[in-house]
Design a protein around this motif. Structure first.
Motif, PDB file in Angstrom:
ATOM      1  N   ARG A 116     -15.648  -9.341  -2.603  1.00 43.14           N
ATOM      2  CA  ARG A 116     -15.765 -10.799  -2.472  1.00 43.14           C
ATOM      3  C   ARG A 116     -14.499 -11.485  -2.969  1.00 43.14           C
ATOM      4  O   ARG A 116     -14.028 -12.462  -2.372  1.00 43.14           O
ATOM      5  N   ASP A 117     -13.934 -10.965  -4.050  1.00 40.52           N
ATOM      6  CA  ASP A 117     -12.709 -11.561  -4.591  1.00 40.52           C
ATOM      7  C   ASP A 117     -11.552 -11.437  -3.608  1.00 40.52           C
ATOM      8  O   ASP A 117     -10.701 -12.338  -3.512  1.00 40.52           O
ATOM      9  N   LYS A 118     -11.508 -10.343  -2.853  1.00 41.44           N
ATOM     10  CA  LYS A 118     -10.442 -10.184  -1.860  1.00 41.44           C
ATOM     11  C   LYS A 118     -10.577 -11.218  -0.748  1.00 41.44           C
ATOM     12  O   LYS A 118      -9.573 -11.754  -0.256  1.00 41.44           O
ATOM     13  N   VAL A 119     -11.810 -11.509  -0.345  1.00 42.72           N
ATOM     14  CA  VAL A 119     -12.011 -12.534   0.684  1.00 42.72           C
ATOM     15  C   VAL A 119     -11.590 -13.901   0.145  1.00 42.72           C
ATOM     16  O   VAL A 119     -10.963 -14.698   0.847  1.00 42.72           O
ATOM     17  N   ARG A 120     -11.915 -14.166  -1.103  1.00 41.32           N
ATOM     18  CA  ARG A 120     -11.465 -15.423  -1.737  1.00 41.32           C
ATOM     19  C   ARG A 120      -9.940 -15.503  -1.719  1.00 41.32           C
ATOM     20  O   ARG A 120      -9.362 -16.532  -1.361  1.00 41.32           O
ATOM     21  N   ALA A 125      -4.866 -17.851  -0.324  1.00 36.44           N
ATOM     22  CA  ALA A 125      -3.457 -17.616  -0.002  1.00 36.44           C
ATOM     23  C   ALA A 125      -2.996 -18.520   1.136  1.00 36.44           C
ATOM     24  O   ALA A 125      -1.799 -18.846   1.233  1.00 36.44           O
ATOM     25  N   ASP A 126      -3.923 -18.940   1.992  1.00 40.98           N
ATOM     26  CA  ASP A 126      -3.596 -19.840   3.102  1.00 40.98           C
ATOM     27  C   ASP A 126      -4.096 -21.259   2.859  1.00 40.98           C
ATOM     28  O   ASP A 126      -4.186 -22.059   3.796  1.00 40.98           O
ATOM     29  N   GLY A 127      -4.416 -21.575   1.613  1.00 41.30           N
ATOM     30  CA  GLY A 127      -4.841 -22.933   1.275  1.00 41.30           C
ATOM     31  C   GLY A 127      -6.186 -23.321   1.863  1.00 41.30           C
ATOM     32  O   GLY A 127      -6.409 -24.499   2.170  1.00 41.30           O
ATOM     33  N   MET A 128      -7.069 -22.353   2.011  1.00 35.98           N
ATOM     34  CA  MET A 128      -8.384 -22.605   2.586  1.00 35.98           C
ATOM     35  C   MET A 128      -9.461 -22.604   1.510  1.00 35.98           C
ATOM     36  O   MET A 128      -9.355 -21.882   0.511  1.00 35.98           O
ATOM     37  N   ASP A 129     -10.509 -23.396   1.730  1.00 35.01           N
ATOM     38  CA  ASP A 129     -11.616 -23.459   0.785  1.00 35.01           C
ATOM     39  C   ASP A 129     -12.530 -22.253   0.938  1.00 35.01           C
ATOM     40  O   ASP A 129     -12.967 -21.920   2.049  1.00 35.01           O
ATOM     41  N   PHE A 130     -12.829 -21.609  -0.186  1.00 33.45           N
ATOM     42  CA  PHE A 130     -13.794 -20.522  -0.252  1.00 33.45           C
ATOM     43  C   PHE A 130     -14.771 -20.865  -1.369  1.00 33.45           C
ATOM     44  O   PHE A 130     -14.375 -21.022  -2.520  1.00 33.45           O
ATOM     45  N   VAL A 131     -16.045 -20.998  -1.013  1.00 32.46           N
ATOM     46  CA  VAL A 131     -17.062 -21.416  -1.974  1.00 32.46           C
ATOM     47  C   VAL A 131     -18.102 -20.310  -2.088  1.00 32.46           C
ATOM     48  O   VAL A 131     -18.793 -19.988  -1.121  1.00 32.46           O
ATOM     49  N   GLU A 132     -18.195 -19.709  -3.262  1.00 31.81           N
ATOM     50  CA  GLU A 132     -19.147 -18.617  -3.478  1.00 31.81           C
ATOM     51  C   GLU A 132     -20.466 -19.183  -4.000  1.00 31.81           C
ATOM     52  O   GLU A 132     -20.499 -19.898  -5.006  1.00 31.81           O
ATOM     53  N   VAL A 133     -21.545 -18.865  -3.292  1.00 28.84           N
ATOM     54  CA  VAL A 133     -22.882 -19.318  -3.670  1.00 28.84           C
ATOM     55  C   VAL A 133     -23.724 -18.089  -3.972  1.00 28.84           C
ATOM     56  O   VAL A 133     -23.964 -17.247  -3.095  1.00 28.84           O
ATOM     57  N   TYR A 134     -24.173 -17.998  -5.205  1.00 27.53           N
ATOM     58  CA  TYR A 134     -24.981 -16.860  -5.641  1.00 27.53           C
ATOM     59  C   TYR A 134     -26.454 -17.223  -5.517  1.00 27.53           C
ATOM     60  O   TYR A 134     -26.954 -18.075  -6.243  1.00 27.53           O
ATOM     61  N   VAL A 135     -27.128 -16.594  -4.563  1.00 28.19           N
ATOM     62  CA  VAL A 135     -28.569 -16.791  -4.403  1.00 28.19           C
ATOM     63  C   VAL A 135     -29.235 -15.776  -5.329  1.00 28.19           C
ATOM     64  O   VAL A 135     -29.354 -14.591  -5.005  1.00 28.19           O
ATOM     65  N   ASP A 136     -29.635 -16.264  -6.472  1.00 28.14           N
ATOM     66  CA  ASP A 136     -29.995 -15.414  -7.605  1.00 28.14           C
ATOM     67  C   ASP A 136     -31.503 -15.315  -7.774  1.00 28.14           C
ATOM     68  O   ASP A 136     -32.165 -16.291  -8.135  1.00 28.14           O
ATOM     69  N   VAL A 137     -32.046 -14.144  -7.475  1.00 26.68           N
ATOM     70  CA  VAL A 137     -33.454 -13.876  -7.775  1.00 26.68           C
ATOM     71  C   VAL A 137     -33.541 -12.519  -8.460  1.00 26.68           C
ATOM     72  O   VAL A 137     -32.710 -11.643  -8.217  1.00 26.68           O
ATOM     73  N   PRO A 138     -34.522 -12.325  -9.332  1.00 27.13           N
ATOM     74  CA  PRO A 138     -34.699 -11.011  -9.950  1.00 27.13           C
ATOM     75  C   PRO A 138     -35.035  -9.962  -8.887  1.00 27.13           C
ATOM     76  O   PRO A 138     -35.628 -10.273  -7.847  1.00 27.13           O
ATOM     77  N   LEU A 139     -34.641  -8.715  -9.163  1.00 28.25           N
ATOM     78  CA  LEU A 139     -34.917  -7.620  -8.225  1.00 28.25           C
ATOM     79  C   LEU A 139     -36.398  -7.541  -7.894  1.00 28.25           C
ATOM     80  O   LEU A 139     -36.775  -7.352  -6.725  1.00 28.25           O
ATOM     81  N   GLU A 140     -37.259  -7.703  -8.908  1.00 28.36           N
ATOM     82  CA  GLU A 140     -38.698  -7.573  -8.658  1.00 28.36           C
ATOM     83  C   GLU A 140     -39.204  -8.653  -7.694  1.00 28.36           C
ATOM     84  O   GLU A 140     -40.127  -8.417  -6.910  1.00 28.36           O
ATOM     85  N   GLU A 141     -38.587  -9.838  -7.738  1.00 34.83           N
ATOM     86  CA  GLU A 141     -38.979 -10.906  -6.816  1.00 34.83           C
ATOM     87  C   GLU A 141     -38.514 -10.587  -5.399  1.00 34.83           C
ATOM     88  O   GLU A 141     -39.271 -10.747  -4.436  1.00 34.83           O
ATOM     89  N   ALA A 142     -37.268 -10.128  -5.264  1.00 37.37           N
ATOM     90  CA  ALA A 142     -36.757  -9.765  -3.945  1.00 37.37           C
ATOM     91  C   ALA A 142     -37.560  -8.618  -3.348  1.00 37.37           C
ATOM     92  O   ALA A 142     -37.883  -8.617  -2.156  1.00 37.37           O
ATOM     93  N   GLU A 143     -37.916  -7.662  -4.201  1.00 37.41           N
ATOM     94  CA  GLU A 143     -38.688  -6.511  -3.728  1.00 37.41           C
ATOM     95  C   GLU A 143     -40.105  -6.928  -3.351  1.00 37.41           C
ATOM     96  O   GLU A 143     -40.703  -6.386  -2.412  1.00 37.41           O
ATOM     97  N   LYS A 144     -40.642  -7.899  -4.047  1.00 39.83           N
ATOM     98  CA  LYS A 144     -41.987  -8.393  -3.723  1.00 39.83           C
ATOM     99  C   LYS A 144     -41.988  -9.086  -2.368  1.00 39.83           C
ATOM    100  O   LYS A 144     -42.935  -8.946  -1.589  1.00 39.83           O
ATOM    101  N   ARG A 145     -40.915  -9.816  -2.076  1.00 38.98           N
ATOM    102  CA  ARG A 145     -40.814 -10.488  -0.780  1.00 38.98           C
ATOM    103  C   ARG A 145     -40.639  -9.460   0.340  1.00 38.98           C
ATOM    104  O   ARG A 145     -41.371  -9.476   1.323  1.00 38.98           O
ATOM    105  N   ASP A 146     -39.610  -8.623   0.204  1.00 37.67           N
ATOM    106  CA  ASP A 146     -39.302  -7.519   1.132  1.00 37.67           C
ATOM    107  C   ASP A 146     -39.590  -7.880   2.595  1.00 37.67           C
ATOM    108  O   ASP A 146     -40.403  -7.215   3.261  1.00 37.67           O
ATOM    109  N   PRO A 147     -38.937  -8.937   3.134  1.00 37.40           N
ATOM    110  CA  PRO A 147     -39.293  -9.417   4.473  1.00 37.40           C
ATOM    111  C   PRO A 147     -39.078  -8.399   5.588  1.00 37.40           C
ATOM    112  O   PRO A 147     -39.756  -8.447   6.613  1.00 37.40           O
ATOM    113  N   LYS A 148     -38.147  -7.453   5.393  1.00 38.07           N
ATOM    114  CA  LYS A 148     -37.861  -6.461   6.433  1.00 38.07           C
ATOM    115  C   LYS A 148     -38.444  -5.081   6.108  1.00 38.07           C
ATOM    116  O   LYS A 148     -38.232  -4.132   6.857  1.00 38.07           O
TER     117      LYS A 148
END
Length: 205
Positions: A116-120, A125-148
């Motif tokens: 991710r840092d390399k993409v930033r 390097a070319d004066g472009m905006d890069f905005v990192e958004v961390y969609v933060d949920v605990p593993l147990e919550e993501a695993e409980k959802r498990d949409p796929k």
């Protein structure tokens, strides 16, 4: 960075600049990079933000992890090396969109901080905006959802190198925005994102 194999190639500037396109569109191109575990809600919020920005007359395009792997990156798997190349290619594609004045919504697990840092760095390097958004949920919550149903398969050993199970996820240390999607409504997430885009002057206030 990836080695430049082609020789005798040169970058050709046109007469229409990035600033010209920004003036035409009334917005600055930027990459909004959503990262988080599978099932965290990255794609859900990116879809909702795309719809909201489009309704406001903004030129926006969403790059989704599965979609990209069905096309430009269909020859890549999920080893650390392939993940790195997957993210590098996406970063280069995102830069082209940003140069065209588009607001790019990139939703990828992108588990490794260095990738991710390399993409930033590519963007900055070319004066472009890069905005990192961390969609933060605990593993147990993501695993409980498990949409796929991926966590279930990973726990059963049917999927290898699955982030959060037998492959690590390295959370951002200084993201521009954190969205705890298990504690926020989808509308609250979208409003937080739009406010952030305005504060960074990507969108007019």
């Amino acid at each position: 960075m990836t080695e430049q194999k082609a020789t005798n190639v040169h970058w050709h500037e046109g007469d229409v600049t990035r600033a010209d396109r920004a003036t035409l569109l009334g917005q600055r191109g930027a990459t909004i990079w959503f990262t988080g575990l599978s099932g965290s809600g990255k794609s859900t919020v990116a879809v909702a933000l795309e719809k909201a920005l489009h309704a406001q007359g903004r030129l926006v395009y969403r790059l989704d992890g599965d979609n990209v792997r069905m096309g430009i990156n269909k020859n890549l798997g999920f080893s650390a090396e392939d993940r790195a190349e997957n993210i590098r290619r996406i970063g280069e594609v995102a830069k082209l969109f940003v140069d065209a004045g588009v607001i790019v919504l990139s939703s990828f697990v992108s588990p490794y901080r260095a990738d991710r840092d390399k993409v930033r760095e590519l963007h900055e390097a070319d004066g472009m905006d890069f905005v990192e958004v961390y969609v933060d949920v605990p593993l147990e919550e993501a695993e409980k959802r498990d949409p796929k149903g991926l966590y279930k398969k990973a726990r059963a050993g049917q999927i290898k190198n699955f982030t959060g199970i037998d492959d690590p996820y390295e959370a951002p240390t200084q993201p521009e925005l954190i969205l705890p999607s298990h504690l926020m409504t989808l509308d609250e997430e979208v409003q937080a994102l739009i406010a952030m885009l305005k504060s960074r002057q990507i969108l007019p206030a």
